[in-house]
Scaffold this motif. Structure first.
Motif, mmCIF file in Angstrom:
data_model
loop_
_atom_site.group_PDB
_atom_site.id
_atom_site.type_symbol
_atom_site.label_atom_id
_atom_site.label_comp_id
_atom_site.label_asym_id
_atom_site.label_seq_id
_atom_site.Cartn_x
_atom_site.Cartn_y
_atom_site.Cartn_z
ATOM 1 N N LEU A 1 0.755 -1.001 -0.030
ATOM 2 C CA LEU A 1 -0.024 -0.176 0.122
ATOM 3 C C LEU A 1 0.911 1.398 -0.018
ATOM 4 O O LEU A 1 1.947 1.331 0.599
ATOM 5 C CB LEU A 1 -0.844 -0.110 1.292
ATOM 6 N N LYS A 2 0.551 2.531 -0.849
ATOM 7 C CA LYS A 2 1.019 3.383 -1.003
ATOM 8 C C LYS A 2 1.334 4.355 0.675
ATOM 9 O O LYS A 2 0.381 4.267 1.434
ATOM 10 C CB LYS A 2 0.258 4.470 -1.660
ATOM 11 N N LYS A 3 2.350 4.852 0.752
ATOM 12 C CA LYS A 3 2.491 5.454 1.866
ATOM 13 C C LYS A 3 3.076 7.151 1.877
ATOM 14 O O LYS A 3 3.503 7.369 0.551
ATOM 15 C CB LYS A 3 4.050 4.929 2.871
ATOM 16 N N PRO A 4 2.808 7.737 2.600
ATOM 17 C CA PRO A 4 3.109 9.287 2.354
ATOM 18 C C PRO A 4 4.573 9.729 2.445
ATOM 19 O O PRO A 4 5.384 8.880 2.937
ATOM 20 C CB PRO A 4 2.426 9.740 3.988
ATOM 21 N N ASP A 5 4.904 10.671 1.630
ATOM 22 C CA ASP A 5 6.076 10.825 1.603
ATOM 23 C C ASP A 5 6.555 12.128 2.856
ATOM 24 O O ASP A 5 7.822 12.144 3.185
ATOM 25 C CB ASP A 5 6.332 11.932 0.197
ATOM 26 N N SER A 6 5.523 12.555 3.222
ATOM 27 C CA SER A 6 5.739 13.538 4.473
ATOM 28 C C SER A 6 4.355 13.593 5.263
ATOM 29 O O SER A 6 3.453 13.325 4.594
ATOM 30 C CB SER A 6 6.144 14.880 3.983
ATOM 31 N N ALA A 7 4.457 13.852 6.370
ATOM 32 C CA ALA A 7 3.353 13.971 7.086
ATOM 33 C C ALA A 7 3.619 15.120 8.395
ATOM 34 O O ALA A 7 4.839 15.083 8.875
ATOM 35 C CB ALA A 7 2.849 12.751 7.709
ATOM 36 N N LYS A 8 2.368 15.641 8.786
ATOM 37 C CA LYS A 8 2.492 16.593 9.936
ATOM 38 C C LYS A 8 1.164 16.413 10.683
ATOM 39 O O LYS A 8 0.138 16.569 10.304
ATOM 40 C CB LYS A 8 2.704 17.976 9.578
ATOM 41 N N SER A 9 1.467 16.101 12.102
ATOM 42 C CA SER A 9 0.257 15.906 12.942
ATOM 43 C C SER A 9 0.199 16.490 14.357
ATOM 44 O O SER A 9 1.491 16.298 14.733
ATOM 45 C CB SER A 9 -0.125 14.327 12.753
ATOM 46 N N VAL A 10 -0.833 16.453 15.042
ATOM 47 C CA VAL A 10 -0.933 16.705 16.310
ATOM 48 C C VAL A 10 -1.692 15.610 16.990
ATOM 49 O O VAL A 10 -2.431 15.255 16.392
ATOM 50 C CB VAL A 10 -1.627 18.090 16.445
ATOM 51 N N VAL A 11 -1.144 14.950 17.802
ATOM 52 C CA VAL A 11 -1.558 13.918 18.600
ATOM 53 C C VAL A 11 -1.801 14.037 20.018
ATOM 54 O O VAL A 11 -1.101 14.417 20.585
ATOM 55 C CB VAL A 11 -0.760 12.681 18.215
ATOM 56 N N TYR A 12 -2.997 13.415 20.595
ATOM 57 C CA TYR A 12 -3.088 13.582 21.818
ATOM 58 C C TYR A 12 -2.966 12.122 22.280
ATOM 59 O O TYR A 12 -3.645 11.194 21.720
ATOM 60 C CB TYR A 12 -4.598 14.117 22.242
ATOM 61 N N MET A 13 -2.348 11.948 23.250
ATOM 62 C CA MET A 13 -2.001 10.559 23.882
ATOM 63 C C MET A 13 -2.470 10.586 25.367
ATOM 64 O O MET A 13 -2.044 11.535 26.206
ATOM 65 C CB MET A 13 -0.320 10.257 24.061
ATOM 66 N N THR A 14 -3.400 9.567 25.651
ATOM 67 C CA THR A 14 -4.068 9.489 26.782
ATOM 68 C C THR A 14 -3.659 8.122 27.235
ATOM 69 O O THR A 14 -3.957 7.066 26.606
ATOM 70 C CB THR A 14 -5.501 9.595 26.794
ATOM 71 N N ILE A 15 -2.932 8.185 28.430
ATOM 72 C CA ILE A 15 -2.669 6.770 29.057
ATOM 73 C C ILE A 15 -3.477 6.582 30.226
ATOM 74 O O ILE A 15 -3.363 7.189 31.173
ATOM 75 C CB ILE A 15 -1.005 6.927 29.604
#
Lengths: 246, 887
Positions: free
Chosen positions: A34-48
């Protein structure tokens, strides 16, 4: 240490085709192709979620694929710490990682312990790295309904090498070869499992906006919620320089 | 009573068959009976400090009761030695994390060999092959069971399989919560700006440890050991003279499993195996001490109980000179022991360190009842000849059985008063002792009459006819002497008794309430010897917690707070009279991380100045959190869920000269409490808890509880006596022999500096049991003869001739029996033997000399004079027991 962020590595293109007669290996090859992105930018919330304790973290993830086929990624935490982690993922050798503490102190991380928890979450560094299809041998076990979708259940047994898990059970959606669930086995024992939710196409790339890693008993979990994500955008090379961390 | 005796004599065979079946059934419970001398078996569940201790254990783990080992050898860093050490570590790790993947194959191998008629050791080992951990388990079980035998039978293999499966089942419980050793410890380095965490011993792709073999590899291993100052005297010890690493330290912490004995036994078995392979392993810690205490206790009880029995039998024989005079009392006390211990087993109760005295108590009371019955039988033997066997026996047995029943009832109620104790162990001991007394009465008044009825009359020797019986023997001379003392010199007896009482009371003030557990073992016992090595090399063999609350979530990440913690830790190890050899704390991790982040510069082995640094260190520490409680597993012993409270673990060691007892622990804890209170700013709070503290409480509770319960028991017994004899004076008089003997025994302990502890406090209960029995026998017989018109002096003489003889017989047999225990090498068993003998002598003198002298002094009538009064009309125990019919 490899740190190609897990969720990006799992973003796949939907290819609709008939699946009858495929072996476990063939199904996984389709997933891998499957095709993968060349670049990415994201904001992620992590809840543990651990017992009575809930820890919330927030980080920005910037990733870029370079012409030599190698990736670079920068994780910059906003809460509760200001740690930054820069990863250069190499093809045929261990990843390079640099860590910048809130105080500005910079250290190169050389630990190759993939079984370590990532910022005290339920994800190990191995879960965060790109998975080479040849690391495991695959067997198609059965078909199962997972999260409301028909899936192939494929057991992946580790070949020789430093892998944290002896076995994975991968649940691959029949319609698009997208992995909906993974069961992780360690030392012959069911260890934890991951589920992908809220899967949407972003610029044609299927992306799970919610990824949850549960412990085997389901009593504790780490949630990754993608607040925003953008693929194939222009990101300066210099952002991934070690010096830029300071 | 008469009706029951008649029933017994009418159907003696049925009675014996019924009792035989019942004894077999009850005795089968013995197989289920287990030992438990853990604190959990005793502590009052509602005690606030115990509740807090449990809460702390739940959150921080059990840091007080760990299994600690020192491993050394001729050349510790020799490849062969390091490999053996790896095997030790791997064998223990199996109890921390069991390899479930291999479980099926392991069982298959065992089942495969079970099909064979004979099993060759080599075949078994070859088949197991690469599963090294399993191989070593089978190896140690095989050699433990069959030594060097090369071939074993199918039956023997079944035994081996059972033993191996038992160990595998224990491994699957994964009770090892934490295992600290040079092979499991982790290090972190930041040299040359490279942050790297590592195992002190590297691992290959399969996760197997790579044992250092070359000079460079060994050097690297040593460097890693030295890299962290917290490792010193924790996972290794340096010989101060040679300046070389002399031994490795291993610490096994268990989860909150209550019965640690099976696991401690497994680890000790592992240690013993390697001991035989030339590795010098020293084991210690609370689980080992507990295990050895139980093992020694069981060993001594098993070894010495038959000898105690033999001694008792010999005295029985010399008393009665008949076989039945030996067999019948013996039968009674064996049955009584089987019934009560079997009942405990059937009901799932465990034998505590208090409960272990139950067989002895049953032996004492059982033989006493049997001797009284037999004694009466021989005294009234002529009645059998004149009235016929059944009628004569009915008459003799009805009279004496009533006395036995009364004695049993009073002792039963006395022991039931122990139910008032807050301590579970004391309550259980009270109930089962009471039930045991009841059993003993039932057995004595059933089996003996039935047997006597069935046994041929002609077998009774002429030697035991009444005339000979009362004249020729030492016992009679002694009785005669006691009679003279009580009747002719009663004032002197009372005077001496008062002097003895004063002497005892002075001794009582000298009595120390202190339990020194290690002192139970002889000085050259491995437990004592190992304690010295572990204490001097690794800082101590048990620990307590100082919990310091920062007052806010994440407060323990504040440098100022951690500096205070460090100051306390420094004071703890530098203050000599605290017996604290080592402390562990959360700040060790922070200091190690700080040093690593500063290029391994030892100058930075300190608390960083910034909160953010500490916070970041915790983010990148990234350890496992297998139980998902929000804390990295490595931190669990040291921080709470909110990072608000931190825990200092202080390791306690003994004095060089002697073991630290509960009194000294109290002083240490009080001093620590005072210091922490003074040094901590008001915004912080603290609490001290832990196994030593609870141990002190447990010891105090037990000893004081025993004494309080016994005082209550005395009061209740006094009331019963008053109700029974319908005379207030009797109540007071009846308490004299018991009180004097308890005071005397405790007084002697005070004078010779034997502390009142968890073992010696039991003696008082047994003394009461025997005291009640002797007193009732004496008083009831006294009333019997007094009621026949004899004056006080004649009644005393007559009573001593009848009851006194039985009391003396009992005492002789038990004193000789308990004296056998002095041959033991285990101090509590010796103490028990000595003190029981002293107590027996004191009780006997109390009942046979002091009590009659007091009766003579006060001129008591012991007639139901007030029977028509308002009180006795309604509360007459005598009526209930059919006493009145005797008058």
């Amino acid at each position: 240490m490899k740190l190609k962020f897990f969720m990006i590595s799992m973003v796949v293109l939907f290819i609709s085709q008939t699946c009858f007669g495929l072996t476990g290996r063939e199904i996984m090859e389709k997933n891998d192709a499957l095709k993968k992105p060349d670049s990415a930018k994201s904001v992620v919330y992590m809840t543990i979620n651990k017992g009575k304790r809930i820890m919330k973290k927030e980080f920005g993830l910037t990733m870029k694929k370079f012409k030599n086929g190698e990736d670079k990624a920068l994780i910059a935490f906003n809460k509760p710490t200001k740690i930054k982690l820069l990863t250069h993922a190499h093809k045929n050798r261990d990843d390079d990682q640099w860590l910048r503490l809130s105080s500005g102190k910079l250290k190169r991380i050389a630990s190759s312990d993939k079984g370590k928890a990532f910022v005290n979450s339920h994800f190990y560094y191995e879960d965060m790295s790109s998975r080479d299809i040849d690391d495991y041998e695959y067997t198609l076990v059965s078909s199962e309904n997972i999260l409301g979708a028909d899936c192939f259940k494929i057991d992946a047994f580790k070949k020789k090498g430093k892998k944290v898990y002896d076995k994975l059970s991968l649940f691959v959606r029949k319609t698009d070869f997208f992995i909906l669930k993974i069961d992780f086995y360690k030392k012959g024992r069911f260890h934890k499992y991951l589920e992908n939710y809220d899967i949407k196409a972003v610029k044609g790339i299927l992306t799970p906006f919610k990824i949850v890693m549960y412990t085997a008993d389901g009593k504790a979990s780490t949630h990754l919620n993608i607040k925003s994500i953008n693929y194939n955008i222009k990101i300066k090379k210099s952002k991934f320089n070690k010096e830029a961390l300071r | 009573m008469e009706k029951y005796i008649k029933f017994v004599l009418k159907y003696p065979k049925f009675i014996l068959l019924f009792f035989f079946i019942l004894t077999v059934f009850m005795g089968s419970g013995l197989l289920k009976l287990k030992m438990d001398n853990s604190i959990e078996a005793f502590m009052p569940q509602e005690d606030s400090e115990y509740l807090y201790y449990n809460k702390v254990r739940e959150q921080f783990g059990d840091n007080g009761r760990f299994y600690i080992m020192s491993v050394s050898g001729e050349n510790l860093f020799d490849y062969k030695m390091l490999t053996l050490f790896d095997n030790i570590v791997s064998d223990i790790e199996a109890y921390e994390s069991y390899d479930f993947e291999k479980d099926g194959a392991r069982r298959d191998i065992l089942n495969e060999f079970l099909l064979m008629d004979q099993v060759a050791y080599n075949d078994l080992i070859t088949t197991i092959g690469g599963d090294k951990c399993f191989l070593r388990l089978v190896e140690r079980k095989y050699h433990g069971l069959f030594g060097e035998k090369e071939i074993i039978s199918k039956r023997a293999f079944r035994k081996l399989k059972k033993s191996v499966l038992k160990s595998l089942a224990l491994m699957k419980n994964e009770v090892v919560a934490d295992f600290i050793s040079p092979y499991t410890a982790k290090g972190i380095t930041g040299e040359n700006d490279m942050l790297e965490s590592y195992d002190l011993i590297g691992k290959d792709d399969s996760g197997k440890r790579v044992i250092p073999r070359t000079k460079d590899e060994i050097m690297l291993f040593k460097q890693r050991l030295f890299s962290n100052p917290a490792f010193a005297d924790g996972i290794y010890h340096i010989n101060a003279e040679t300046n070389k690493i002399e031994s490795f330290g291993l610490v096994v912490k268990f989860n909150n499993v209550i019965d640690r004995d099976p696991y401690a036994r497994e680890i000790k078995e592992i240690a013993d195996l390697y001991l035989s392979k030339g590795v010098n392993i020293i084991s210690h810690g609370a689980p080992v001490v507990n295990l050895c205490f139980n093992l020694y206790m069981m060993r001594d009880m098993t070894v010495f109980l038959p000898f105690v029995m033999l001694a008792v039998i010999i005295v029985f024989y010399f008393n009665f000179r008949t076989i039945r005079g030996v067999i019948l009392p013996l039968l009674c006390l064996i049955c009584a022991d089987l019934w009560v211990l079997g009942l405990m087993g059937h009901l799932g109760y465990k034998l505590t360190s208090l409960g272990i005295a139950i067989p002895t108590l049953m032996m004492a009371i059982g033989s006493s009842y049997a001797i009284h019955i037999l004694n009466q039988y021989y005294i009234d033997y002529n009645l059998l000849l004149t009235s016929g066997r059944r009628k004569g026996l009915a008459s003799v047995m009805s009279h004496v059985s009533l006395t036995v029943l009364l004695a049993g009832f009073t002792t039963f109620v006395g022991f039931m008063t122990l139910m008032s104790s807050a301590i579970i162990g004391t309550r259980e001991w009270g109930v089962f002792s009471a039930i045991g007394v009841l059993f003993t009465v039932i057995i004595s008044i059933s089996i003996i009459p039935a047997m006597l009825y069935l046994l041929p009359q002609k077998s009774i020797s002429e030697k035991v006819s009444k005339t000979d019986y009362t004249k020729v023997r030492f016992v009679d001379k002694l009785i005669s002497f006691f009679s003279r003392l009580s009747v002719d010199h009663y004032k002197m007896v009372v005077f001496i008794a008062v002097c003895v009482l004063i002497f005892s009371i002075v001794g009582l003030f000298k009595l120390r309430v202190e339990t020194q557990f290690l002192k139970y073992f002889q000085e050259d016992d491995p437990i004592r010897v190992n304690a010295k090595v572990i204490d001097s090399n690794f800082g101590g063999h048990w620990g307590f917690n100082i919990l310091i609350d920062s007052g806010e979530i994440d407060g323990i990440k504040q440098p100022e707070f951690l500096e205070h913690v460090e100051k306390i830790r420094l004071w703890l190890v530098n203050t000599k009279d605290l017996h604290i050899g080592r402390t562990d704390g959360f700040s060790d991790f922070i200091k190690t991380m700080n040093m690593a982040m500063n290029n391994d510069d030892p100058a930075f082995y300190k608390i960083p100045d910034s909160f953010y640094d500490i916070n970041d260190y915790l983010e990148i520490f990234s350890g496992d959190d297998n139980n998902s409680d929000g804390r990295i597993d490595d931190f669990e012993s040291f921080v709470d869920y909110d990072f608000k409270v931190t825990n200092i673990i202080a390791r306690l060691h003994d004095n060089i000269e002697s073991s630290v007892g509960t009194g000294e622990i109290k002083r240490v804890l009080s001093k620590v409490d005072q210091y922490v209170k003074n040094i901590l700013p008001e915004k912080y709070s603290y609490k001290i808890t832990g196994y030593p503290q609870i141990y002190v409480k447990f010891s105090d509770y037990l000893v004081q509880g025993q004494i309080q319960s016994l005082l209550l028991c005395l009061v209740v017994v006094g009331i019963i006596m008053i109700l029974l004899f319908e005379n207030f004076k009797v109540g007071c008089l009846a308490l004299i022999p018991m009180s004097v003997s308890v005071c005397f025994t405790l007084g002697v302990m005070g004078w010779v500096d034997i502390p009142l502890d968890i073992v010696t406090s039991v003696i008082a209960s047994v003394t009461i049991g025997i005291g009640v029995d002797d007193t009732i026998h004496f008083l009831n017989t006294f009333r019997h003869y007094r009621g026949r018109g004899n004056n006080i002096s004649d009644t005393i003489v007559k009573t001593l001739q009848v009851s006194g003889r039985a009391i003396l017989y009992t005492s002789f047999s038990l004193v000789l029996g308990f004296s056998v225990l002095c041959l033991s090498t285990f101090t509590p068993v010796i103490m028990f033997g000595v003190l029981m003998s002293i107590s027996m002598v004191a009780t006997t003198l109390g009942a046979l000399v002091v009590l009659p002298a007091c009766i003579k002094s006060v001129g008591i009538e012991l007639k139901p004079a007030k029977a028509d009064s308002f009180i006795w009309r309604y509360i007459s125990l005598a009526k209930a027991f059919g006493f009145k019919e005797e008058y």
